[in-house]
Design an enzyme around this catalytic site. Structure first.
Site, short mmCIF file in Angstrom:
data_model
loop_
_atom_site.label_atom_id
_atom_site.label_comp_id
_atom_site.label_asym_id
_atom_site.label_seq_id
_atom_site.Cartn_x
_atom_site.Cartn_y
_atom_site.Cartn_z
CE1 TYR A 11 42.25 46.35 44.67
CE2 TYR A 11 41.73 43.74 44.93
CZ TYR A 11 42.33 44.94 44.07
OH TYR A 11 43.17 44.67 43.20
CG ASN A 32 32.12 46.23 59.56
OD1 ASN A 32 32.97 46.57 59.03
ND2 ASN A 32 31.46 45.34 60.24
CG PHE A 72 31.45 44.97 46.76
CD1 PHE A 72 32.18 44.54 45.74
CD2 PHE A 72 30.58 46.22 46.44
CE1 PHE A 72 31.87 44.97 44.28
CE2 PHE A 72 30.42 46.71 45.15
CZ PHE A 72 30.99 45.78 43.95
CB ALA A 74 32.43 38.77 51.97
CE1 TYR A 140 34.64 34.55 50.41
CE2 TYR A 140 36.10 33.43 48.84
CZ TYR A 140 35.56 34.48 49.13
OH TYR A 140 35.42 35.39 48.33
CE LYS A 144 31.50 35.85 49.26
NZ LYS A 144 30.94 37.40 49.14
CG PHE A 168 38.13 32.99 38.17
CD1 PHE A 168 36.66 33.24 38.06
CD2 PHE A 168 38.48 31.72 38.08
CE1 PHE A 168 35.77 32.09 37.89
CE2 PHE A 168 37.75 30.68 37.72
CZ PHE A 168 36.28 30.87 37.81
CG ASN A 169 43.17 34.80 41.70
OD1 ASN A 169 42.49 33.75 41.21
ND2 ASN A 169 43.91 34.54 42.62
CG ASP A 284 46.54 27.76 47.75
OD1 ASP A 284 45.37 28.42 48.04
OD2 ASP A 284 47.76 28.26 48.06
#
Ligand code: UFG
Length: 324
Positions: A11, A32, A72, A74, A140, A144, A168-169, A284
């Site tokens: 993405y 991959n 990128f 991950a 996660y 990082k 962020f998002n 969350d």
């Protein structure tokens, strides 16, 4: 420049490749294809390789000379990381070590690394800046943060120049270029809301309406993928000026609740977003909103997509195009 985009079929990576290709750079995409899409690679050549296979990394770096790497690749789902921590540490930490080792062997000294708001854990301030305590609450975020530490050590030991960008998002798409958010198993709010509106996905489950926020739903900071790509391009220039390992937070600095995102999605789509309240989702935090002051001052980052409806509209166009 010759740039290796690891995860360029995914993405955010595919939007990066678009930016670099348009800017005249030579792009090689390493992927991959485990979650990425071959058809998203339009601005560079694909080399199929796996970060967990050091021999394949060696082949990639022996065949070409790169000026910089953007990383990128991950595993990036918080809930999954809690259930499958080994996969997250292997892919995100061990895989990155293989990449860094190949870069060191071949004298590639610049890296832009995809980091995340999840390195901070539960926020202790309204806006999260780079000095906020780093206390990840899931594997996660921990994976990082480990890489950020490795990059600092690599700067000291090997002179690696790096910029970690903590998204962020990430949201939005470039439907005019035929790229967008296309996860096989979608977990993110905006695509799920739009697919519910389109009827190509089930009714949205709203995870928790009893958070300590104004309307009881979680608040997030949505930033357009193209603005993330802009920040990466600026990070490349920054590394020409600055040695060492650096990190920047990337967000719009404005928080929107899940209910506000649902309302905006309905506005943009011109139809209701079927949804139902469900229990909270594990892991969350109630609110995650960035201060990106440092990126603005030191990188010269100027997000273009500052309006939530415009961000969602770009995603809506992409989802509509996928539906036909
Ligand atoms: N949500 C729903 N229903 C859904 C999907 C999401 O209610 O179907 C809610 C979530 O509970 C959350 C908000 O919408 O409150 C946003 O969720 P996303 O899954 O879209 O994004 P996250 O905030 O979970 O994820 C982001 C980044 C991650 C990062 C994480 C840190 O995408 O990389 O923030 O918590 F790790």
């Amino acid at each position: 420049m010759n740039i290796l985009v690891c995860g360029g079929a995914g993405y955010i990576g595919s939007h990066m490749a678009q930016w670099l290709g348009e800017a005249g750079h030579s792009v090689t995409v390493l992927d991959n294809l485990s979650t990425g899409h071959r058809e998203a690679i339009k601005w560079g050549e694909l080399v199929e390789a796996d970060l967990l296979d050091p021999a394949s990394m060696e082949r990639v770096f022996s065949a070409r000379r790169f000026d910089a790497v953007m990383h990128f690749c991950a595993r990036s789902l918080v809930g999954e990381s809690v259930r499958q921590p080994y996969d997250y540490y292997a892919n995100n930490v061990t895989g990155t070590l293989h990449l860094l080792e190949a870069m060191r062997r071949h004298g590639v000294e610049r890296l832009v690394f995809s980091s995340t708001a999840a390195v901070f854990g539960n926020p202790v301030s309204e806006l999260i800046d780079e000095d906020h305590p780093k206390a990840p609450i899931n594997p996660y975020g921990a994976s990082k943060l480990m890489v950020e530490r490795i990059l600092a050590d690599a700067a000291d030991a090997y002179g690696l120049r790096s910029v970690a960008l903590r998204y962020f998002n990430a949201a939005g798409a470039l439907s005019e270029h035929g790229i967008g958010e296309a996860h096989a198993c979608e977990t993110h709010l905006i695509p799920n809301a739009l697919r519910a509106a389109l009827g190509t996905g089930p009714a949205l489950k709203l995870f928790g309406d009893d958070y300590p926020t104004p309307d009881g739903t979680c608040v997030r900071d949505y930033v357009h993928v193209q603005d993330l790509a802009q920040a990466h391009a600026l990070a490349l220039e920054f590394m020409d000026r600055e040695a060492g390992a650096h990190a920047f937070n990337l967000g719009n600095g404005q928080g929107f609740s899940v209910r506000e995102v649902i309302a905006a999605s309905a506005r943009v789509a011109g139809r209701p977003v079927p949804h139902e309240v469900a229990p909270r989702r594990e892991g969350d935090p109630a609110r995650l909103v960035a201060s990106s002051q440092r990126a603005r001052e030191m990188l010269g980052w100027r997000p273009v997509w500052t309006d939530l409806d415009a961000i969602i509209d770009s995603a809506w166009r992409w989802h509509q195009a996928q539906a036909f």
